[in-house]
Design an enzyme around this catalytic site. Structure first.
Site, PDB file in Angstrom:
ATOM      1  N   LEU A   9      63.508  68.306  50.880  1.00 28.94           N
ATOM      2  CA  LEU A   9      64.614  67.144  51.652  1.00 28.94           C
ATOM      3  C   LEU A   9      65.160  66.147  50.686  1.00 28.94           C
ATOM      4  CD1 LEU A   9      62.608  66.738  54.821  1.00 28.94           C
ATOM      5  CD2 LEU A   9      63.960  68.846  54.279  1.00 28.94           C
ATOM      6  N   SER A  16      66.235  66.471  42.542  1.00 26.78           N
ATOM      7  CA  SER A  16      66.500  67.488  41.192  1.00 26.78           C
ATOM      8  C   SER A  16      65.564  67.779  40.417  1.00 26.78           C
ATOM      9  CB  SER A  16      67.778  67.048  40.834  1.00 26.78           C
ATOM     10  OG  SER A  16      67.615  65.663  40.321  1.00 26.78           O
ATOM     11  N   VAL A  33      47.792  77.473  42.289  1.00 22.56           N
ATOM     12  CA  VAL A  33      47.789  77.544  43.725  1.00 22.56           C
ATOM     13  C   VAL A  33      46.845  78.455  44.339  1.00 22.56           C
ATOM     14  CG1 VAL A  33      48.855  77.531  45.889  1.00 22.56           C
ATOM     15  CG2 VAL A  33      49.655  75.910  43.974  1.00 22.56           C
ATOM     16  N   LYS A 203      54.700  48.815  47.997  1.00 23.25           N
ATOM     17  CA  LYS A 203      53.602  49.426  47.557  1.00 23.25           C
ATOM     18  C   LYS A 203      52.203  48.632  47.469  1.00 23.25           C
ATOM     19  CE  LYS A 203      56.835  51.502  44.204  1.00 23.25           C
ATOM     20  NZ  LYS A 203      57.607  51.395  42.863  1.00 23.25           N
TER      21      LYS A 203
HETATM   22  N1  LIG Z   1      62.842  51.590  42.478  1.00 24.85           N
HETATM   23  C1  LIG Z   1      61.321  51.928  42.105  1.00 24.85           C
HETATM   24  C2  LIG Z   1      61.162  53.449  41.726  1.00 24.85           C
HETATM   25  C3  LIG Z   1      59.874  53.838  41.703  1.00 24.85           C
HETATM   26  O1  LIG Z   1      59.236  53.483  42.871  1.00 24.85           O
HETATM   27  C4  LIG Z   1      61.096  51.146  40.627  1.00 24.85           C
HETATM   28  O2  LIG Z   1      62.040  50.475  40.169  1.00 24.85           O
HETATM   29  O3  LIG Z   1      59.792  50.990  40.344  1.00 24.85           O
END
Ligand SMILES: N[C@@H](CC=O)C(=O)O
Ligand code: NAI
Ligand code: NA
Length: 429
Positions: A9, A16, A33, A203
């Site tokens: 998705l 890509s 796998v 994060k």
């Molecule tokens: N936009 C994020 C991409 C990775 O998580 C970053 O710049 O770290």
């Protein structure tokens, strides 16, 4: 051997690269796998923009692809909350394991998504969501599962680290450096997510949830971005042997009423001798402090198509192996259920630059404001004289509320002509 079929998705920077690597490494993936892994379809918004993808794989019907009978596994690299959330839930509820790189969604809805995955007996893995290629979530979830983690601190956003590095090293302007980071595929679709600290806060929430076995969401994270970091801040940092970095700091804090979790994302001055100061460009680095393990450092490429695809493929192999074994891995736990501690109570240190009138008593007036708010001063320096006098003050550690109240009070002092720079300081002895 029947291949395991993957619905991909999204086919942007990360998607890509995933598509290409799955094709290039088909033989190795089969061996690792135990069954071939094949992309069954690629959901995109505009098929005409993907001449590199075989036309028979392309579809605009992402939901139809996810729930197609022949699809076993789903890789979500669209990003954002919707339709990613509905697609992931549809995949899970129809028995497909999911790999995602979507920190925004996991930081918002991780608890519900994990509950759905546990109920359906499928995997939900997202190593790529934090610190790109760096193996970090699996070490937290598995390798350190027997230890007590106290602190996780690091640089987890490549775009802002790239911008701050360019500003410090070459004097590049903010916009120029951001355009370069976007061109290199580091930035989010909306780069304000990077610049304003939303990406790092998501994060931080994911890291804190795993490290402290608690449900921490992005809303629990104190967040400041880098858009207000000026050339003056960067220059002031250099004057005291520091550099400016956007840090994510996750701490387990002991208190009279029990432990809590403090998570904050903000720019900070750190000494140039600090290992995080040497982390340049889009690289990320994360320190983990655990009681038995001591200090661990994780370092590597935190953004970009191929590095992120490496983490996605690692997860894809893991969920595919589980599928071959007819099992699902253990999900993260939130049994500790620690509450979030507000930034106001969190101890931190400030570096403050003030333009002042160079008149007798100004230093005493300024010092009085710090004392009145119970903030202890570590160092004071005066630069210049007369109308161009600047006081540069570094404080000792104090609750953030006391520090910000001090700054607010200083702005009202007549002898203080301007508060020209306020940044937190980390890692100074
Ligand atoms: N936009 C994020 C991409 C990775 O998580 C970053 O710049 O770290
Ligand atoms: N670029 C990077 O360095 C990293 C990105 N990530 C995460 O990976 C995910 C993808 O990021 P990028 O590849 O950089 O984004 P991107 O913007 O390059 O790609 C997203 C793709 O999804 C497609 N898309 C959007 N809506 C869609 C829909 N409704 N149906 C089908 N396709 C749709 C877009 O057309 C685009 O091709 C995000 O969650 C991001 O946070 C994580 C780590 C690093
Ligand atoms: Na990672």
């Amino acid at each position: 051997m029947n291949p395991l079929k993957v619905a991909l998705l999204g086919c942007g920077t990360v998607g890509s690269a995933v598509l290409r690597l799955v094709e290039e490494q088909a033989a190795d993936l089969t061996a690792r796998v135990g069954r071939p892994v094949q992309v069954a379809g690629v959901a995109v918004r505009r098929p005409d923009r993907h001449p590199e993808v075989p036309a028979h794989l392309l579809t605009t019907d992402a939901l139809g692809l996810v729930t197609r009978d022949d699809v076993d596994l789903v890789v979500e690299v669209i990003g954002g909350l919707e339709p990613a959330r509905s697609l992931i839930l549809a995949a899970i509820e129809s028995g497909r394991s999911v790999v995602s790189a979507n920190k925004a969604l996991l930081a918002e809805d991780g608890v519900a998504l994990h509950a759905a995955a546990a109920k359906a007996g499928v995997d939900l893995y997202y190593e790529a969501a934090v610190a790109g290629a760096i193996p970090l979530l699996r070490p937290l979830r598995e390798s350190l599962a027997g230890d007590q983690i106290r602190r996780v601190v690091g640089i987890v956003n490549g775009t802002t680290n790239y911008i701050l590095s360019r500003m410090a090293e070459t004097g590049a302007g903010f916009s120029e450096a951001l355009a370069e980071a976007t061109e290199l595929g580091y930035a989010e679709a909306d780069p304000t997510a990077d610049v304003d600290g939303f990406d790092a806060a998501a994060k931080g929430a994911i890291l804190a949830s795993l490290a402290f076995h608690s449900a921490v969401t992005a809303a629990d994270v104190h967040r400041e971005g880098i858009s207000s970091v000026t050339a003056t801040d960067v220059a002031r940092a250099a004057e005291i042997g520091c550099t400016v970095k956007l840090l994510a700091i996750c701490e387990r804090v002991a208190g009279e009423d029990g432990d809590s979790v403090a998570v904050r994302v903000h720019p900070a001055m750190i000494p140039t001798a600090h290992p995080l100061a040497a982390v340049g460009g889009a690289f990320n680095a994360v320190f983990v402090e655990a009681e038995a393990a001591g200090q661990l450092m994780f370092y590597g490429q935190g953004a970009g198509g191929e590095p992120t695809a490496s983490a996605v493929l690692g997860d894809l192999v893991a969920v595919a192996r589980n599928r071959v074994a007819g099992a699902a891995g253990a999900g993260p736990s939130a049994y500790a259920d620690l509450p979030a501690r507000p930034i106001a109570e969190t101890p931190t240190r400030y570096h403050v630059s003030l333009d002042v009138a160079d008149v007798p008593g100004v230093l005493a007036t300024v010092a009085t404001e710090f004392a009145r708010h119970e903030v202890s001063i570590a160092t004071v320096r005066q630069d210049g004289h007369g109308d161009a006098a600047t006081l540069v003050i570094v404080t000792h550690s104090a609750p953030d509320a006391a520090l910000s109240a001090t700054i607010a009070a200083l702005r009202e002092v007549p002898a203080v002509r301007g508060v020209t720079s306020v940044l937190r300081v980390e890692g100074l002895s």
